[in-house]
Design a protein around this motif. Structure first.
Motif, PDB file in Angstrom:
ATOM      1  N   THR A 174       0.819  -1.208   0.000  1.00  7.62           N
ATOM      2  CA  THR A 174       0.000   0.000   0.000  1.00  7.62           C
ATOM      3  C   THR A 174       0.851   1.255   0.000  1.00  7.62           C
ATOM      4  O   THR A 174       0.346   2.340   0.249  1.00  7.62           O
ATOM      5  CB  THR A 174      -0.933   0.014   1.221  1.00  7.62           C
ATOM      6  N   ALA A 175       2.148   1.100  -0.242  1.00  4.44           N
ATOM      7  CA  ALA A 175       3.040   2.256  -0.362  1.00  4.44           C
ATOM      8  C   ALA A 175       3.870   2.098  -1.620  1.00  4.44           C
ATOM      9  O   ALA A 175       3.898   1.042  -2.250  1.00  4.44           O
ATOM     10  CB  ALA A 175       3.948   2.355   0.865  1.00  4.44           C
ATOM     11  N   SER A 176       4.552   3.149  -2.010  1.00  8.98           N
ATOM     12  CA  SER A 176       5.393   3.099  -3.189  1.00  8.98           C
ATOM     13  C   SER A 176       6.688   2.350  -2.879  1.00  8.98           C
ATOM     14  O   SER A 176       7.094   2.219  -1.721  1.00  8.98           O
ATOM     15  CB  SER A 176       5.703   4.511  -3.669  1.00  8.98           C
ATOM     16  N   SER A 222      -1.792  -0.884  -5.910  1.00  7.03           N
ATOM     17  CA  SER A 222      -2.433   0.308  -6.463  1.00  7.03           C
ATOM     18  C   SER A 222      -1.533   1.520  -6.354  1.00  7.03           C
ATOM     19  O   SER A 222      -1.960   2.634  -6.644  1.00  7.03           O
ATOM     20  CB  SER A 222      -3.749   0.575  -5.712  1.00  7.03           C
ATOM     21  N   ASN A 223      -0.309   1.342  -5.925  1.00 10.80           N
ATOM     22  CA  ASN A 223       0.575   2.472  -5.745  1.00 10.80           C
ATOM     23  C   ASN A 223       1.681   2.520  -6.794  1.00 10.80           C
ATOM     24  O   ASN A 223       1.540   1.954  -7.874  1.00 10.80           O
ATOM     25  CB  ASN A 223       1.113   2.477  -4.321  1.00 10.80           C
ATOM     26  N   ASN A 224       2.789   3.126  -6.484  1.00  5.85           N
ATOM     27  CA  ASN A 224       3.727   3.576  -7.493  1.00  5.85           C
ATOM     28  C   ASN A 224       5.096   2.923  -7.367  1.00  5.85           C
ATOM     29  O   ASN A 224       5.469   2.397  -6.308  1.00  5.85           O
ATOM     30  CB  ASN A 224       3.895   5.098  -7.388  1.00  5.85           C
ATOM     31  N   SER A 277      -1.262  -2.903 -11.137  1.00  7.20           N
ATOM     32  CA  SER A 277      -1.117  -1.601 -10.493  1.00  7.20           C
ATOM     33  C   SER A 277      -1.939  -0.533 -11.206  1.00  7.20           C
ATOM     34  O   SER A 277      -1.871  -0.401 -12.428  1.00  7.20           O
ATOM     35  CB  SER A 277       0.347  -1.160 -10.484  1.00  7.20           C
ATOM     36  N   GLY A 336      -1.425   2.503 -10.109  1.00 10.77           N
ATOM     37  CA  GLY A 336      -0.587   3.651  -9.804  1.00 10.77           C
ATOM     38  C   GLY A 336       0.267   4.027 -10.996  1.00 10.77           C
ATOM     39  O   GLY A 336      -0.090   3.798 -12.150  1.00 10.77           O
ATOM     40  N   ASP A 363       9.700   6.109  -1.724  1.00 15.01           N
ATOM     41  CA  ASP A 363       8.751   7.146  -1.318  1.00 15.01           C
ATOM     42  C   ASP A 363       9.450   8.476  -1.059  1.00 15.01           C
ATOM     43  O   ASP A 363      10.536   8.514  -0.475  1.00 15.01           O
ATOM     44  CB  ASP A 363       8.003   6.701  -0.061  1.00 15.01           C
TER      45      ASP A 363
END
Length: 469
Positions: free
Chosen positions: A230-232, A252-254, A274, A276, A235
């Motif tokens: 849930t995090a890139s 869903s993140n980057n 993803s 993201g 970051d």
């Protein structure tokens, strides 16, 4: 660049001095007395006379059993007494100290905490920590390096057998924790040939965390990977440089989320499932990178959606994404890119004029561009055939198919310059390799043009050695 070398080895010890490649220390003393002073003299009480010790080796002192002090050796046997060495700075405890000279450290965390800008040698060479591969290093606790400087950068570099052989060191975590923290003022660090990975399927942390103070770091030939998060991966990046790095994530993140002024050169991004972005930043420079979606056209390649100047994306390849490039407002350069099998190649939330040339589009699901007014001379390239050798097999080199890869070869901007000559850059991330006729097939006076080479061979003069059949 020359370095003062330090080492991490899967068989090393965190009680070592770190300055030699062998897993064992050069010398160990269980009871070392120290004569305190500006330069500390260390007396060997074991009778071994510091055998094998050299100037610029490092000593690890353990006065408390848990806290280590590291000192560089500046002299061996001062005054002709072979039982003494001198180190470069004062020590805090005078007697009953365990000491180890040299030897590799066991963990990257200890190496990162130990090495500072003072870890140089007689020639003031900056420190490099060489991390031997072959076993996975645990990243279950964070690696927190010290701040470096422009004149004394600190380098962490993986290798397999020989220093500089390009092999990778694995830094894997199996817990829900942050592997690398460069927040605060962790600047001018270099990470090279390191594979950062979490095997936690539901982790909620970044693999690398920076902030406004973690600036001017370089990441070279590193890989960042996780399956769900849930995090890139990386970051709050700012003023970071990524060269030949590989980002793989499923969430869903980057891949990289940050502020501004990051540079990406020759990197690969793959977001499995993803929605993201490969890169979510403000003003950044992106060149010769490849962005790949998972086949369902979700996610963005480069997302420069903030109102900042200085954005540039050139010679990149975008494949199977919802949007290749997503941005808004103005002052962005988009040149010499390939957008293949995306919903939108270039998408802007506001009507803008793009400063860019010679982008190629193939099989856009919705439209090549939205809200983009191109500068149309030279024009973009509309492809009707797949330009890649084998995109499904992850080979994004250019094929030589008409209306496909052939139309991207030597088609980039700039071509003929007003002064200086003519260039032949390809469009997309990868440049093709010219192919020439076999020498046994060349006949005098015949012009060969197979899309890869154009020219006429002659059997006279300097080419008289060629068989003309």
């Amino acid at each position: 660049m020359n370095y003062k070398e330090f080492y991490v080895d899967p068989s090393g010890s965190n009680q070592n001095g770190g300055s030699t490649s062998a897993a064992a220390a050069i010398y160990t003393s269980a009871d070392t007395s120290v004569i305190l002073g500006d330069l500390v003299t260390i007396v060997d009480n074991t009778g071994n006379n510091w055998t094998g010790v050299s100037v610029d080796d490092y000593v690890a002192f353990n006065p408390s059993g848990t806290t280590y002090e590291y000192r560089r050796i500046t002299a061996v046997a001062p005054g002709g007494d072979a039982t003494k060495i001198t180190v470069h700075a004062n020590c805090t405890v005078a007697a009953n100290r365990q000491s180890k000279v040299g030897g590799a450290w066991l963990t990257m965390q200890v190496a990162a905490a130990a090495v500072t800008t003072l870890f140089t040698d007689t020639n003031s060479y900056p420190p490099r920590v060489n991390i031997k591969g072959g076993s996975d290093y645990s990243a279950d606790t964070a690696m927190i390096p010290n701040n470096a400087s422009t004149t004394v950068p600190i380098t962490f570099e993986g290798y397999t057998t020989t220093i500089g052989d390009g092999g990778m060191a694995n830094f894997f975590t199996t817990t829900n924790n942050l592997p690398v923290n460069i927040s605060g003022t962790k600047q001018y660090l270099v990470f090279k040939n390191i594979y950062f990975k979490t095997t936690v399927s539901s982790a909620n942390f970044a693999l690398i965390y920076s902030n406004a103070g973690g600036l001017y770091n370089k990441w070279i030939n590193c890989k960042f990977e996780r399956t769900a998060n849930t995090a890139s991966l990386f970051d709050t990046a700012q003023y970071q440089t990524f060269i030949s790095c590989h980002f793989v994530w499923g969430s869903s993140n980057n891949g990289v989320a940050g502020y501004y002024s990051n540079t990406f050169l020759g990197c690969y991004f793959y977001g499995s499932n993803s929605t993201g972005s490969g890169i979510l930043c403000r003003s950044s420079y992106v060149s010769h990178c490849i962005f790949v979606g998972n086949g369902t056209r979700v996610g963005y390649g480069v997302n420069l959606s903030q109102n900042y100047d200085g954005k540039s994306v050139d010679h990149c390849t975008f494949y199977n994404l919802a949007r290749g490039i997503n941005f808004r407002y103005f002052n962005i350069n988009i040149t010499n890119n390939i957008f293949s099998s995306c919903n939108y190649g270039i998408y802007s939330t506001d009507v803008v004029t793009v400063g860019g040339w010679r982008n190629a589009f193939y099989a856009s699901n919705t439209a090549d561009t939205l809200n983009v007014v191109d500068r149309v001379d030279p024009t973009n390239i509309a492809l009707s055939a797949d330009p890649f050798t084998n995109a499904a097999g992850n080979d994004f080199s250019l094929n030589n198919t008409a209306s496909g890869g052939a139309d991207c070869r030597a088609a980039g901007f700039p071509g003929a310059m007003q002064t200086g000559g003519t260039g032949y850059p390809d469009v997309g991330a990868l440049q093709h390799q010219p192919q020439f006729p076999a020498i046994t097939d060349v006949k005098s006076g015949v012009t060969y043009d197979d899309g890869n080479y154009t020219g006429t061979y002659s059997a006279s003069g300097e080419h008289s050695y060629i068989s003309i059949g």
